[in-house]
Structures are given as structure tokens and as C-alpha cells.
Write a protein that holds these residues in place. Structure first.
Motif, short mmCIF file in Angstrom:
data_model
loop_
_atom_site.label_atom_id
_atom_site.label_comp_id
_atom_site.label_asym_id
_atom_site.label_seq_id
_atom_site.Cartn_x
_atom_site.Cartn_y
_atom_site.Cartn_z
N LEU A 24 0.84 -1.20 0.00
CA LEU A 24 0.00 0.00 0.00
C LEU A 24 0.87 1.25 0.00
N VAL A 25 0.43 2.24 -0.75
CA VAL A 25 1.11 3.54 -0.79
C VAL A 25 0.15 4.59 -0.24
N THR A 26 0.63 5.38 0.71
CA THR A 26 -0.19 6.39 1.38
C THR A 26 0.34 7.79 1.08
N ASN A 27 -0.57 8.71 0.84
CA ASN A 27 -0.21 10.12 0.72
C ASN A 27 -0.17 10.69 2.13
N HIS A 28 1.03 11.03 2.62
CA HIS A 28 1.16 11.50 4.00
C HIS A 28 0.47 12.84 4.22
N ASP A 29 0.34 13.65 3.18
CA ASP A 29 -0.31 14.95 3.34
C ASP A 29 -1.80 14.81 3.60
N SER A 30 -2.44 13.84 2.92
CA SER A 30 -3.88 13.64 3.10
C SER A 30 -4.21 12.50 4.05
N GLY A 31 -3.24 11.60 4.26
CA GLY A 31 -3.48 10.44 5.12
C GLY A 31 -4.29 9.35 4.45
N LYS A 32 -4.44 9.42 3.12
CA LYS A 32 -5.25 8.45 2.40
C LYS A 32 -4.39 7.51 1.57
N ILE A 33 -4.87 6.27 1.44
CA ILE A 33 -4.19 5.29 0.59
C ILE A 33 -4.50 5.62 -0.87
N VAL A 34 -3.47 5.69 -1.70
CA VAL A 34 -3.66 6.06 -3.10
C VAL A 34 -3.34 4.92 -4.05
N TYR A 35 -2.78 3.83 -3.54
CA TYR A 35 -2.41 2.72 -4.43
C TYR A 35 -2.29 1.43 -3.61
N GLY A 36 -2.65 0.32 -4.24
CA GLY A 36 -2.51 -0.99 -3.61
C GLY A 36 -2.27 -2.06 -4.66
N ALA A 37 -1.44 -3.03 -4.32
CA ALA A 37 -1.15 -4.14 -5.24
C ALA A 37 -0.75 -5.36 -4.43
N GLU A 38 -0.98 -6.54 -4.99
CA GLU A 38 -0.62 -7.77 -4.30
C GLU A 38 0.90 -7.94 -4.28
N GLY A 39 1.37 -8.60 -3.22
CA GLY A 39 2.80 -8.86 -3.08
C GLY A 39 3.48 -7.83 -2.21
N LYS A 40 4.77 -8.07 -1.95
CA LYS A 40 5.56 -7.12 -1.17
C LYS A 40 6.96 -6.98 -1.73
N LYS A 41 7.09 -7.19 -3.04
CA LYS A 41 8.37 -7.07 -3.70
C LYS A 41 8.47 -5.73 -4.42
N ALA A 42 9.64 -5.48 -4.98
CA ALA A 42 9.86 -4.22 -5.68
C ALA A 42 8.91 -4.08 -6.87
N LYS A 43 8.62 -5.19 -7.54
CA LYS A 43 7.76 -5.13 -8.72
C LYS A 43 6.31 -4.81 -8.36
N SER A 44 5.96 -4.93 -7.07
CA SER A 44 4.61 -4.56 -6.65
C SER A 44 4.34 -3.08 -6.84
N LEU A 45 5.41 -2.29 -6.95
CA LEU A 45 5.27 -0.85 -7.14
C LEU A 45 5.40 -0.43 -8.60
N ASP A 46 5.60 -1.39 -9.51
CA ASP A 46 5.77 -1.04 -10.92
C ASP A 46 4.56 -0.30 -11.48
N GLU A 47 3.36 -0.82 -11.20
CA GLU A 47 2.16 -0.18 -11.73
C GLU A 47 1.95 1.20 -11.11
N PHE A 48 2.36 1.35 -9.85
CA PHE A 48 2.24 2.65 -9.19
C PHE A 48 3.05 3.70 -9.94
N PHE A 49 4.31 3.38 -10.26
CA PHE A 49 5.16 4.34 -10.97
C PHE A 49 4.70 4.52 -12.42
N ASN A 50 4.15 3.46 -13.02
CA ASN A 50 3.62 3.60 -14.39
C ASN A 50 2.44 4.57 -14.42
N ASP A 51 1.53 4.42 -13.44
CA ASP A 51 0.37 5.32 -13.36
C ASP A 51 0.81 6.74 -12.99
N LEU A 52 1.84 6.83 -12.19
CA LEU A 52 2.30 8.15 -11.74
C LEU A 52 2.94 8.93 -12.88
N GLY A 53 3.73 8.25 -13.71
CA GLY A 53 4.42 8.94 -14.80
C GLY A 53 5.69 9.63 -14.33
#
Length: 268
Positions: free
Chosen positions: A173-202
Motif C-alpha cells: 500500500l502507498v499512502t499520501n502522507h499529506d492527506s493520510g489516504k491510501i492512493v495505491y494498492g497491489a498484491e505482493g511485497k516485492k519491488a515489482k509490486s510498485l511497478d504499476e504505481f510508478f507507471n500510473d504516476l508517470g
């Protein structure tokens, strides 16, 4: 006050009139009539006064229970010809298009809220719905309600994993510390679990991230070093203190090393 008027106030639904209330064995059926004379396309909100034909469809939706009774809403619906979507059944103000869901929006939102507060089995027993239905409803509501701008203005984020299904599976899970809300979630706990997060982020929004908090695991740090090298990696104080007490020699060997690397070497 008439029973139909009382039930209408209890339902709290707009744009409908209660015409009849039927009480059966543990089931309450409330018959409705739309107050508008025009027909509305459920997919694009196209409005017309012309019916496609005289055929009507008797549709039912599960609504919030009234006491111990399962409550169902019933309404006769007409068909219209939409320039974009062709012949289609008109929209109702309290539910999704006919064929997409047999539950009202209020009921689906209750299911999602309950799922966030308790385990899935308890939700199925409390709301008297099937196991798979709970998951399907959650997917529908999340797809519709998810804020498309949730990844904007991310400057300080937090990354962590949680376990589910008796700790055999993980979600990152990725949380925006400024708002305190979760902005992304994906299965697993490896580095590749964040691939889609960075793809969506640009690249542009990724460059705006100034800091990321995480535990001592090397996976998340690796992902941010590769995808967001400008972000300052901040370690969770809880894990730092824990490792310090477990390995008193760490301060002596920290010089010239990254803390997460030292911690990893100590665990190994």
C-alpha cells in the motif's frame, strides 16, 4: 399517515413514488413508480420523451434491510432508443443500469463500508449475501468511486505491506502522507509490486516525490532508488529502534553504509 408514504420517507429515495408494499415471509417488496415522465439513458444521461415501444420490464433491486426483513425494490421500466447506445432500458436514480447490478447503490456502499471494517465472512452473514457477491460489489464501487486525481500532488508518501488470509498473502500500500489516504494498492511485497504505481504516476509526477517512508526491507528501497532516485528514503523509527536493540553493534558499523543495508546484513 399511509403505509406507502411512511415507507417512502423511510427509504429516503428521490424521484420515486411508493405504490404498494408487500410483506412476505422475511421479505419486504416495495413497488415504486418513477415520478419523471421523460426517459433517461443510464449510460450517457441522454433524455427523451419518446418510448421505443410499449414493453415494460419489471426489475428488482436488493435494498437496505428494514429490521429483520430483506427489502427489495420493484419498478416497471420502459425502453428508449439512445443515439449512442441503441435500445436500452431507462435509468433509475437509485441503482446502476439494469443488468449491471441487482442491488441499489445504498446497499452496495454499505457492503463496501462493512468490508473495510470486518472480515468478508462476517459481511456475508450480516448482510445475507454470497461470498463472491461481496467481492463483485467492492470491485464495482471502487471502479466508480476511485478518485482519478488521487496521484496528483504526491510529495511525501509512505509504503508498507499488510498481510491477509491468515498472513499467507500480502498487499503493498502507498499512502499520501499529506492527506493520510491510501492512493495505491497491489498484491505482493516485492519491488515489482510498485511497478504499476510508478507507471500510473508517470515521470513528471514521480519527480515531484520528495520523500518516501518505509520499513527496513530492501524491496521498497530498491524500487524507489530505481524509479524515483530524487526521493529521500526515510526509515520507520519503530523498525530502526527494534534493530538497534537487537543488534547493539550497528552504530559502530553504520559509518559509510546505508542503514537498510546494514539492517539486512544483521538479519542474515
Amino acid at each position: 399517515m399511509r403505509a406507502t408514504s411512511l415507507v417512502k420517507q423511510m427509504l429516503g429515495l428521490r424521484g420515486v413514488t411508493v405504490t404498494e408494499v408487500l410483506l412476505g415471509s422475511g421479505i419486504l417488496v416495495i413497488k415504486l413508480r418513477l415520478t419523471r415522465s421523460s426517459l433517461v439513458c443510464p449510460k450517457c444521461s441522454y433524455v427523451t420523451r419518446a418510448c421505443y415501444d410499449t414493453r415494460t420490464l419489471d426489475s428488482r433491486w436488493r435494498h437496505l434491510d428494514m429490521g429483520a426483513h430483506q427489502t427489495w425494490l420493484s419498478c416497471q421500466l420502459r425502453r428508449l432508443r439512445c443515439p449512442t447506445h441503441g435500445v436500452i432500458t431507462e435509468a433509475v436514480p437509485f441503482a446502476r443500469p439494469v443488468g449491471e447490478s441487482r442491488f441499489t447503490r445504498d446497499f452496495e456502499h454499505l457492503v463496501v463500508w462493512a468490508t473495510a471494517k470486518m472480515d468478508k465472512t462476517t459481511v456475508t452473514r450480516l448482510l445475507r449475501v454470497a461470498w463472491r457477491t461481496v467481492g463483485t460489489i467492492c470491485e464495482r464501487v471502487v471502479a466508480e468511486e476511485l478518485n482519478p486525481n488521487r496521484l496528483d500532488d504526491l510529495f511525501v508518501v509512505g509504503v508498507d505491506e499488510i498481510s491477509f488470509r491468515k498472513h499467507h498473502n500480502y498487499l503493498t500500500l502507498v499512502t499520501n502522507h499529506d492527506s493520510g489516504k491510501i492512493v495505491y494498492g497491489a498484491e505482493g511485497k516485492k519491488a515489482k509490486s510498485l511497478d504499476e504505481f510508478f507507471n500510473d504516476l508517470g515521470k513528471e509526477r514521480t519527480a515531484n516525490i520528495k520523500a518516501a517512508t518505509m520499513d527496513l526491507g530492501p524491496a521498497f528501497a530498491k524500487a524507489f532508488r530505481e524509479k524515483a532516485p530524487n526521493a529521500q528514503i526515510c526509515l520507520d523509527p519503530f523498525h530502526v529502534v527494534k534493530v538497534r536493540h537487537e543488534a547493539p553493534c550497528i552504530p559502530a558499523v553504520m559509518k559509510g553504509h546505508r542503514l537498510w543495508d546494514v539492517a539486512a546484513s544483521q538479519r542474515s
